[in-house]
Scaffold this motif. Structure first.
Motif, PDB file in Angstrom:
ATOM      1  N   PHE A   9       0.776  -0.956  -0.180  1.00 55.16           N
ATOM      2  CA  PHE A   9       0.336   0.365  -0.510  1.00 55.16           C
ATOM      3  C   PHE A   9       0.742   0.976  -0.369  1.00 55.16           C
ATOM      4  N   SER A  10       2.286   1.276  -1.214  1.00 56.30           N
ATOM      5  CA  SER A  10       2.557   2.186  -0.768  1.00 56.30           C
ATOM      6  C   SER A  10       2.753   2.844  -2.408  1.00 56.30           C
ATOM      7  N   PHE A  11       3.028   4.218  -2.560  1.00 55.96           N
ATOM      8  CA  PHE A  11       1.854   4.620  -4.765  1.00 55.96           C
ATOM      9  C   PHE A  11       3.237   6.148  -4.911  1.00 55.96           C
ATOM     10  N   VAL A  12       4.367   5.599  -3.680  1.00 58.05           N
ATOM     11  CA  VAL A  12       5.370   6.236  -4.469  1.00 58.05           C
ATOM     12  C   VAL A  12       6.599   5.630  -4.556  1.00 58.05           C
ATOM     13  N   ASP A  13       7.016   5.467  -6.132  1.00 58.10           N
ATOM     14  CA  ASP A  13       8.407   4.850  -6.422  1.00 58.10           C
ATOM     15  C   ASP A  13       9.500   5.165  -6.433  1.00 58.10           C
ATOM     16  N   ARG A  14       8.951   6.809  -6.507  1.00 57.93           N
ATOM     17  CA  ARG A  14      10.987   7.938  -6.096  1.00 57.93           C
ATOM     18  C   ARG A  14      10.360   9.348  -5.969  1.00 57.93           C
ATOM     19  N   ILE A  15      10.999   9.856  -4.713  1.00 56.78           N
ATOM     20  CA  ILE A  15      10.756  11.251  -4.925  1.00 56.78           C
ATOM     21  C   ILE A  15      11.777  11.882  -5.657  1.00 56.78           C
ATOM     22  N   THR A  16      11.555  13.044  -6.922  1.00 59.48           N
ATOM     23  CA  THR A  16      12.716  13.610  -7.756  1.00 59.48           C
ATOM     24  C   THR A  16      12.748  14.728  -7.103  1.00 59.48           C
ATOM     25  N   SER A  17      12.274  15.759  -6.261  1.00 59.74           N
ATOM     26  CA  SER A  17      13.116  16.847  -5.654  1.00 59.74           C
ATOM     27  C   SER A  17      11.493  17.505  -4.319  1.00 59.74           C
ATOM     28  N   ILE A  18      12.125  18.311  -3.248  1.00 61.35           N
ATOM     29  CA  ILE A  18      11.798  18.950  -2.538  1.00 61.35           C
ATOM     30  C   ILE A  18      12.475  20.702  -2.449  1.00 61.35           C
ATOM     31  N   ASP A  19      11.189  21.476  -2.597  1.00 62.49           N
ATOM     32  CA  ASP A  19      11.893  22.554  -2.253  1.00 62.49           C
ATOM     33  C   ASP A  19      11.160  23.167  -1.081  1.00 62.49           C
ATOM     34  N   ARG A  20      12.038  24.816  -1.095  1.00 63.12           N
ATOM     35  CA  ARG A  20      11.059  25.052   0.411  1.00 63.12           C
ATOM     36  C   ARG A  20       9.871  25.383   0.220  1.00 63.12           C
ATOM     37  N   ASN A  21       9.304  26.137  -0.635  1.00 57.04           N
ATOM     38  CA  ASN A  21       7.885  26.700  -1.178  1.00 57.04           C
ATOM     39  C   ASN A  21       6.972  25.437  -0.534  1.00 57.04           C
ATOM     40  N   GLY A  22       7.063  24.028   0.056  1.00 58.06           N
ATOM     41  CA  GLY A  22       6.460  23.056  -0.268  1.00 58.06           C
ATOM     42  C   GLY A  22       6.019  22.674  -1.338  1.00 58.06           C
ATOM     43  N   GLU A  23       6.198  22.429  -2.124  1.00 59.45           N
ATOM     44  CA  GLU A  23       6.023  21.537  -2.936  1.00 59.45           C
ATOM     45  C   GLU A  23       7.357  20.485  -2.803  1.00 59.45           C
ATOM     46  N   ILE A  24       6.141  19.569  -3.425  1.00 56.90           N
ATOM     47  CA  ILE A  24       7.631  17.730  -3.549  1.00 56.90           C
ATOM     48  C   ILE A  24       6.790  16.872  -5.151  1.00 56.90           C
ATOM     49  N   LYS A  25       7.348  16.481  -5.519  1.00 57.92           N
ATOM     50  CA  LYS A  25       6.934  15.543  -6.958  1.00 57.92           C
ATOM     51  C   LYS A  25       8.366  14.437  -6.563  1.00 57.92           C
TER      52      LYS A  25
END
Length: 284
Positions: A9-25
């Motif tokens: 039940f985990s549906f993120v394979d990879r985190i590609t970026s995180i920024d200080r403005n609160g956006e995560i991809k």
């Protein structure tokens, strides 16, 4: 054979970026071997990406576990083999709440959008091992998790469905005492996922709607949005939940239904389902 942690039940394979403005991809590849991947799990993927941001911000001492969503907009169905590109935008995050919105798209097409979502932050150690969760986060940020680890798409459908003459549909949902998805949700405190509850409710409605013989065969009914989603309490393994969908007045909200879930007579979840009619092109 039970699946490993972060496999069922985990549906993120990879985190590609995180920024200080609160956006995560990030992204998740839907395994080709699946027969179906419900849109509720696409919403879950966006929520999990937001959760990774929140947990890492609070040094993995807390995690969001409750579900509130202002609106979930459905645009296009996901398909096995697709790569879901995920973006979550965090509006605020502290030791009490995380608020966020997000989107999922694939091949340039928007699939689903979350708006005005809130998760209640609770102690991580009550649900999972903080160090294990932290290690998984750094795996996702670096080489990524093993793709195609999801053996089956997790969902449970309602049973004993029946409707009355005033537009009320009811059914039962029997939560299994054991299921692979409880390994992820959560190891120390198994809780039935809110997104699976929403899928059970919407599937009950769609099955009933598609079985109505008076509807023209050229008209297809689909979900356009789910609004005012509120999950009020836990649903544990082995419990029996009563599902209900009641049509709202057509003059004020056409094609809308009130969805509720009750446990031992107590309201545990509610939402408003918005349907839309799509007319199929005429056959040549």
């Amino acid at each position: 054979m039970p699946l490993d942690h972060f496999s069922a039940f985990s549906f993120v394979d990879r985190i590609t970026s995180i920024d200080r403005n609160g956006e995560i991809k990030g992204y998740f590849r839907i395994p080709k071997h699946l027969d179906h991947f419900p849109q509720s799990l696409v919403a879950e993927a966006i929520g999990q990406l937001a959760a990774w941001f929140a947990m890492s911000t609070l040094n993995f001492t807390s995690r969001p576990v409750a579900a509130l969503a202002g609106e979930i907009k459905y645009y296009k169905e996901s398909k096995p083999g697709q790569i879901l590109s995920l973006i979550a935008k965090i509006e605020s995050c502290d030791y009490d709440f995380v608020t966020y919105s997000g989107i999922a798209f694939s091949g340039g097409h928007l699939l689903l959008e979350l708006k005005d979502c809130t998760g209640v932050m609770l102690p991580q150690a009550e649900f999972d091992d903080p160090k294990v969760v932290e290690n998984q986060f750094y795996l996702l940020k670096t080489i990524g998790a093993r793709e195609n680890r999801l053996a089956v798409a997790p969902y449970i459908l309602g049973i004993d469905m029946h409707s009355d003459t005033v537009g009320t549909l009811e059914g039962s949902l029997i939560i299994p005492k054991q299921a692979d998805f409880f390994v992820d949700h959560f190891p120390k405190k198994p809780v039935f996922p809110a997104t699976l509850l929403i899928y059970a409710l919407t599937s009950m409605v769609m099955e009933n709607t598609n079985s109505i013989t008076s509807r023209p065969s050229t008209v297809k009914v689909s979900i356009s949005a789910i609004r005012k989603v509120k999950v009020r309490s836990w649903i544990s393994p082995g419990e029996h939940v009563r599902l209900k969908a009641k049509a709202l007045p057509a003059e004020s909200t056409p094609n809308s239904l009130k969805l509720t879930a009750n446990l031992s007579g107590k309201l545990v979840a509610s939402a408003t389902l918005q349907l839309t009619d799509i007319e199929s092109p005429p056959m040549a």
